[in-house]
Scaffold this motif. Structure first.
Motif, PDB file in Angstrom:
ATOM      1  N   GLU A 770      -1.628  -1.428  -8.493  1.00 61.88           N
ATOM      2  CA  GLU A 770      -0.543  -1.485  -7.517  1.00 61.88           C
ATOM      3  C   GLU A 770      -0.839  -2.522  -6.436  1.00 61.88           C
ATOM      4  O   GLU A 770       0.060  -3.214  -5.955  1.00 61.88           O
ATOM      5  CB  GLU A 770      -0.329  -0.104  -6.880  1.00 61.88           C
ATOM      6  N   ASP A 773      -0.176  -5.889  -7.970  1.00 60.20           N
ATOM      7  CA  ASP A 773       1.266  -6.112  -8.076  1.00 60.20           C
ATOM      8  C   ASP A 773       1.864  -6.487  -6.718  1.00 60.20           C
ATOM      9  O   ASP A 773       2.821  -7.270  -6.650  1.00 60.20           O
ATOM     10  CB  ASP A 773       1.943  -4.853  -8.617  1.00 60.20           C
ATOM     11  N   ALA A 774       1.321  -5.922  -5.627  1.00 64.40           N
ATOM     12  CA  ALA A 774       1.828  -6.266  -4.296  1.00 64.40           C
ATOM     13  C   ALA A 774       1.560  -7.730  -3.979  1.00 64.40           C
ATOM     14  O   ALA A 774       2.413  -8.432  -3.412  1.00 64.40           O
ATOM     15  CB  ALA A 774       1.196  -5.357  -3.246  1.00 64.40           C
ATOM     16  N   LEU A 800      -0.837  -8.417   3.831  1.00 63.39           N
ATOM     17  CA  LEU A 800      -0.762  -7.178   3.060  1.00 63.39           C
ATOM     18  C   LEU A 800      -1.786  -6.150   3.539  1.00 63.39           C
ATOM     19  O   LEU A 800      -1.593  -4.946   3.370  1.00 63.39           O
ATOM     20  CB  LEU A 800      -0.983  -7.460   1.569  1.00 63.39           C
TER      21      LEU A 800
END
Length: 819
Positions: A770, A773-774, A800
């Motif tokens: 995940e 993917d970010a 992020l």
């Protein structure tokens, strides 16, 4: 002890207790008797109304029964008339048709007769059942259903019903007539149906067609009933003339829709009201007996109670004298939660806890002591100590209350004996001990000076039993004290500043020479202040100022031991901060600055240390110039933190540069690094790395991965893919077949590459995929590939990690290749 407590029972007994009890009982009985008589009269009226309602329901049921009876007779006769038609003059056919019918099966009595349109009756004659001039037959011959009641002395009451018949062509050719007999002799049946045999029925003209005796048949309806029935379908007349001609009757009437009769039931009023009146009289007798018995019992109880109270007052006076001599606080509470006795120590405690009332417990005491004691003593004869506070203020006093049920003759009377002792000092010491343990634990876990100062300001005042705390740190060069942490009270800050500005306490050495500095404030500074040196490893790192309110006694504490713990924590944090600064400086020095962007290649690099650990990590990156616009992009992560990890990272970077100058192939560089780590640099074992060779001249790139998260590539069409075709073990653990690499042909246009360390994508309870993917989502959204946009894209990726705890450093290389 308050004298009011001691004599409260005696005051109550000195009066004539028996007369007061009798007066109270008499008043109560008078009120009760008046209410009871009123209630009995109300019940009497209710009984009368219910009896009349029952009579009205009975006459309604009679009307409904007659309507249903007529309707049933009509329906059954219609069923018989629907059978094969007959022809006038055909005596045999008519006889056969009538013989086929079974009147009793349909509820008819006597014989059925058929009358032709010309008035001929069959069987011959027809009697009263089928006379052509009869009302019901005449109505049937005219095409409608006829109903008529006829009294026959030889047959009783007859309900005559006639219905037209049709021939084979559907034409009316006569009438079929029959009778239903109503017997007037079955009084038992009437009583069962309606509760009475006094039932009278009137036809449409008001003539009696049904009555208890034949003498009343044909008489007219009384005018009072006729007037009421003219305007209402049913009703009730009280104290009127009934159908029998008798007066003082209760008459209920209701109309039967078919055949339009009026049903009447009359009952003598005295007979209707007799059950309710009898019940009222019996209840009055019971009430009189009850009142007399209560008065007698009250007289006896008053005499006995007066004697018992006198004996009790004498015993209570003796008990109060004994309780007054006890050194501990003792209080007696009765079953109504009233304070009966209390000696001087208990009285002072209860007045502090409650509302000060010496006789009845205050609301706060009743809520916080008595109810809890009551619950505890219901389960066991005694309760454990219950802690109760006098208020919610910081200077509140605390008391321990123990209770035991009052038992007499082996049974509890609901009272409680409570012992009250003040525990303010013990509780304060326990709270300080718990707070000190929490503060020491927090100091041991703190990793920075700011965290230590924050914990001291938040917790030290409670742990030391003080009102104010300030921490002063010494300048390493001059030893001068500066206020570093305290609360926001400007008076306290001013007061500490005055103490520090004093010639005898301006430096850490001067405070340490005096060991403990005691200063008492005045006016705007109402504190008694203790200033302690903070010694650690043979030097004084600062001082702590502890302020106590002037009216609060200073608790006995080991302030020296506490100061040593604070100094040790500050010294440890300062050494960590120095090591962190050195490591961070070394690491940033070893990190290569990205080369100047060219037309074909732009590179942006970022590095951010961990937010939770003072020691920096081993994250590194490098961009090696291979000539022209070709570059070897390197990113990796050395296991560990601090100076050792930073030094290992520096050696790894130097080795990579040396190997790349001989052969820039990523697989070749990683293979030689495996040999170098295994033979000469054991501290670099388990290091992860990614090497990407960007050849702008050939439009290709080659990459190799050693246990590191896969790089991301954004193609010219905007699609983002992971470069993880061959992901091999960490450095120092070479695969059996040797290191391999993967080659990718760059498509015409602009390609973006993103290399990062695991600190960017790892987060507790979130899968690593995940996080990757970010990052890919950010790359997909960055379509601008100008030099300024490359820097902005690198910042966007680093963003992020904002807003969440970081347990590891983050290194990033963002490159844009233009083919």
């Amino acid at each position: 002890m308050d004298r009011r407590l001691r004599t409260r029972s005696g005051d109550a007994i000195r009066g004539n207790l028996g007369l007061r009890i009798m007066a109270g009982v008499t008043i109560a009985l008078s009120l009760f008797t008046g209410f009871a008589v009123w209630s009995l009269r109300a019940n009497l009226e209710t009984g009368r109304r219910e009896a009349r309602s029952a009579q009205l329901r009975s006459v309604r049921a009679a009307a409904t029964l007659v309507s249903n009876l007529v309707g049933t007779a009509r329906q059954e006769l219609r069923t018989m008339a629907s059978m094969p038609s007959v022809v006038a003059g055909d005596e045999a056919g008519i006889a056969s048709y009538l013989a086929s019918l079974d009147p009793t099966e349909f509820g008819f009595t006597g014989e059925l007769r058929w009358v032709s349109l010309d008035g001929a009756s069959a069987p011959e004659g027809g009697g009263t059942t089928a006379r052509p001039d009869r009302v019901d037959v005449r109505a049937a011959l005219n095409g409608s259903v006829g109903v008529e009641a006829v009294w026959g002395r030889d047959a009783g009451y007859l309900l005559n019903v006639a219905i037209p018949t049709l021939d084979a062509l559907g034409r009316r050719n006569g009438a079929l007539a029959g009778s239903v007999r109503l017997s007037i002799d079955d009084a038992v049946l009437l009583r069962r149906l309606f509760g009475t045999s006094e039932v009278t029925v009137y036809d449409r003209d008001g003539r009696t067609v049904f009555a208890p005796g034949p003498a009343r048949l044909g008489t007219l309806m009384p005018s009072s009933i006729r007037s009421a029935a003219r305007n209402h379908d049913d009703g009730l007349l009280d104290e009127t003339v009934g159908p029998s001609g008798a007066t003082d009757r209760v008459v209920a009437f209701a109309k039967a829709t078919v055949p339009g009769w009026t049903m009447v039931i009359e009952v003598p009023r005295d007979r209707l009201d007799r059950p309710a009146i009898d019940q009222f009289r019996r209840s009055l007798i019971v009430l009189g007996v009850l009142v007399a018995a209560t008065l007698a019992a009250a007289v006896g109880a008053a005499v006995s109670l007066d004697r018992a109270r006198r004996r009790l007052s004498q015993g209570r006076a003796q008990l109060a004298a004994v309780i007054d001599q006890l050194p501990a606080g003792v209080a007696v509470v009765d079953h109504d939660d009233r304070l009966m006795m209390a000696n001087d120590p208990a009285q002072r405690a209860l007045e502090l806890i409650g509302d000060g009332s010496p006789v009845v417990l205050g609301a706060s005491l009743a809520d916080r002591i008595v109810s809890t004691l009551r619950t505890a003593t219901e389960r066991d004869e005694s309760s454990g100590a219950l802690e109760v506070t006098s208020s919610d203020a910081p200077n509140a006093r605390y008391f321990a209350v123990r209770a035991r049920r009052v038992v007499s003759g082996g049974r509890s009377d609901g009272g409680i004996v409570a012992m009250v002792a003040e525990t303010t000092a013990a509780r304060s010491a326990e709270l300080r001990r718990v707070a000190m343990a929490a503060l020491v634990t927090a100091l041991a876990a703190a990793e920075s000076t700011d965290q230590i100062l924050e914990q001291i300001v938040a917790r030290a005042a409670e742990a030391l039993g003080a009102s104010r705390v300030a921490v002063l740190l010494a300048d390493p060069a001059s030893g001068a004290l500066d206020i570093e942490a305290t609360d926001d009270d400007p008076r306290w800050v001013e007061w500490i500043s005055r103490i520090v500005d004093s010639p005898t306490t301006s430096t850490a050495a001067e405070v340490a020479a005096r060991h403990v500095v005691e200063v008492t404030g005045v006016g705007e500074h109402p504190w008694r202040t203790t200033m302690l040196p903070l010694p650690s490893a043979g030097r004084v790192v600062g001082a702590m100022a502890i302020g106590y309110d002037l009216d609060v006694e200073t608790p006995p504490l080991d302030l020296g031991g506490f100061a040593a713990q604070v100094a040790l924590a500050l010294d440890r944090a300062r050494r960590r901060e120095i090591e962190h600064d050195v490591s961070l400086t070394l690491q940033r020095t070893l990190l290569t600055v990205a080369p100047t962007p060219s037309v074909q290649l732009s590179v942006a690099t970022r590095y951010r240390p961990s937010a939770e650990q003072l020691l920096v990590g081993g994250d590194f990156f490098d961009v090696i110039d291979l000539g022209g616009a070709d570059r070897l992009v390197v990113i990796g992560d050395v296991v560990g933190h601090g100076l050792a990890a930073a030094a290992t990272m520096g050696q790894v970077k130097v080795a990579i540069r040396a190997f790349a100058l001989e052969d820039p192939s990523p697989s070749s560089v990683l293979s030689r690094l495996d040999e170098f780590v295994t033979s000469q640099l054991e501290s670099a074992r388990y290091t992860t790395a990614v090497l990407v060779e960007i050849s702008v001249s050939t439009g290709r790139l080659r990459y190799a991965i050693a246990g590191h998260p896969p790089p991301l590539m954004r193609r010219p069409d905007g699609q983002v893919v992971r470069l993880n075709a061959r992901r091999e073990p960490l450095l120092g653990l070479p695969p059996l077949g040797g290191r391999g690499e993967t080659e990718v042909v760059l498509e015409p246009g602009t390609t973006a590459l993103c290399l990062y360390t695991d600190g960017l994508i790892e987060e507790p309870s979130v899968p690593i995929d995940e996080g990757i993917d970010a990052v890919a989502a950010v790359l997909a959204a960055r379509s601008d590939t100008s030099d300024a946009a490359v820097e902005a894209s690198a910042d966007a990726v680093m963003d992020l990690s904002r807003g969440r705890p970081r347990r590891d450093d983050i290194a990033l290389v963002y490159a844009v290749v233009r083919v």
